[in-house]
Design an enzyme around this catalytic site. Structure first.
Site, PDB file in Angstrom:
ATOM      1  N   TYR A  83      -2.228  -0.407  10.533  1.00  0.00           N
ATOM      2  CA  TYR A  83      -2.262  -0.774   9.117  1.00  0.00           C
ATOM      3  C   TYR A  83      -0.923  -0.483   8.446  1.00  0.00           C
ATOM      4  O   TYR A  83      -0.335  -1.350   7.779  1.00  0.00           O
ATOM      5  CB  TYR A  83      -3.382  -0.003   8.417  1.00  0.00           C
ATOM      6  CG  TYR A  83      -3.478  -0.283   6.936  1.00  0.00           C
ATOM      7  CD1 TYR A  83      -4.078  -1.450   6.472  1.00  0.00           C
ATOM      8  CD2 TYR A  83      -2.956   0.613   5.999  1.00  0.00           C
ATOM      9  CE1 TYR A  83      -4.156  -1.719   5.108  1.00  0.00           C
ATOM     10  CE2 TYR A  83      -3.037   0.351   4.645  1.00  0.00           C
ATOM     11  CZ  TYR A  83      -3.642  -0.815   4.197  1.00  0.00           C
ATOM     12  OH  TYR A  83      -3.707  -1.070   2.854  1.00  0.00           O
ATOM     13  N   SER A  90       0.859  -1.179   0.000  1.00  0.00           N
ATOM     14  CA  SER A  90       0.000   0.000   0.000  1.00  0.00           C
ATOM     15  C   SER A  90       0.892   1.224   0.000  1.00  0.00           C
ATOM     16  O   SER A  90       2.069   1.159   0.391  1.00  0.00           O
ATOM     17  CB  SER A  90      -0.888   0.001   1.246  1.00  0.00           C
ATOM     18  OG  SER A  90      -1.501   1.261   1.447  1.00  0.00           O
TER      19      SER A  90
END
Length: 290
Positions: free
Chosen positions: A154, A141
């Site tokens: 995250y 990501s």
């Protein structure tokens, strides 16, 4: 970039987290290009939805050792003796909350799925990937390069995945196995919506003191995530980037997906942490409640 558009169904690609979003779109794009896809899903209803020509759903929770073992067995006993061309580690969840308020159980769940699950599947399939000189594609990501407020868990899991990808690439290069990292930014997927629901649930359990510190920030982050997702690229376009990277004769080590990801990754590389902090703070300010 050189890509192949059609292949005999003599090669298998495993895609984890293929129930929805980028995983499902990638499975369909691979099937369209002639690969046999083992699409990892967690529920029978998801298996029924993804099943199609060249797509074989398999029940796969990446935190379940028995299900990972069953996948490895399915591949080693493939009745058509097909080559394992690639593993695409896509399974992931998003849990957003300030470091102070996020329970350790949620930190562990985030890392179990986004990091340890990817390592477990990779370890199980590496013998075949090495034998067939295949490719590992890790879906990271932009959060693996830039950690926004409330994205500690995250981003931490994605930073870890980036690091292990570098180690793995250098370990496997002499053995003929490629390792590619994909760094999506805003993509229209169901995961963002589920992450927002989780963020709202955690926010509702904050103490009054914590709510005074973080409630406005959480509202801004949720609003920002909704905007990024709404303006983001489609899962189908993201899937094309992934499959093009996989089928390239000489793939890059990393690919960004989306304009926002490309900008953030470049900023993180070229400006100071303080300057980046200021840019992030100014952007979040636009989403703070009046």
């Amino acid at each position: 970039m050189s890509t192949q558009t059609s292949l005999p169904v003599r090669e298998i690609v495993v895609v984890t987290g293929a129930s929805t979003g980028i995983g499902a779109a990638t499975a369909r794009e691979l099937a369209k290009r002639g690969f046999h896809v083992l699409a990892g899903v967690r529920r029978d209803v998801d298996a029924a939805a993804i099943r199609a020509p060249n797509i074989e759903p398999v029940l796969l929770d990446v935190t379940s050792e028995p299900e990972i073992g069953a996948l490895a067995k399915r591949l080693s006993e493939d009745p058509e003796r097909r080559v394992l061309r690639a593993l695409i580690n896509n399974a992931g969840i998003a849990i957003n909350a300030p470091v102070e308020v996020l329970p350790l159980s949620e930190w562990r769940r985030q890392f179990d799925v986004n990091f340890f699950g990817q390592v477990a599947v990779t370890q199980a399939l590496l013998p075949l990937l090495i034998r067939h000189r295949g490719t590992v594609v890790n879906i990271s990501s932009v959060g693996g390069k830039v950690a926004l407020p409330t994205y500690g868990a995250y981003a931490g899991s994605k930073f870890a995945l980036e690091g292990v990808s570098d180690a793995l690439r250098r370990e496997l290069a002499p053995l003929g196995v490629k390792v590619i990292v994909i760094e999506p930014g805003g993509v229209k997927t169901e995961m963002t919506g589920r992450g927002i629901v989780t963020a709202e649930r955690i926010t509702s359990k904050m103490s009054d003191e914590q709510r005074g510190r973080y409630a406005a920030l959480m509202q801004a982050i949720i609003s920002q995530a909704e905007t990024f997702t709404r303006k983001g690229m489609s899962a189908e376009d993201a899937a094309k980037v992934i499959v093009n990277a996989l089928t390239s004769k000489r793939p890059r080590t990393r690919y960004t997906v989306g304009r926002d990801a490309a900008i953030f990754v470049r900023l993180a590389r070229w400006i100071s942490d303080r300057m980046l902090d200021g840019l992030v703070a100014r952007d979040i300010k636009n989403y703070l409640p009046a």
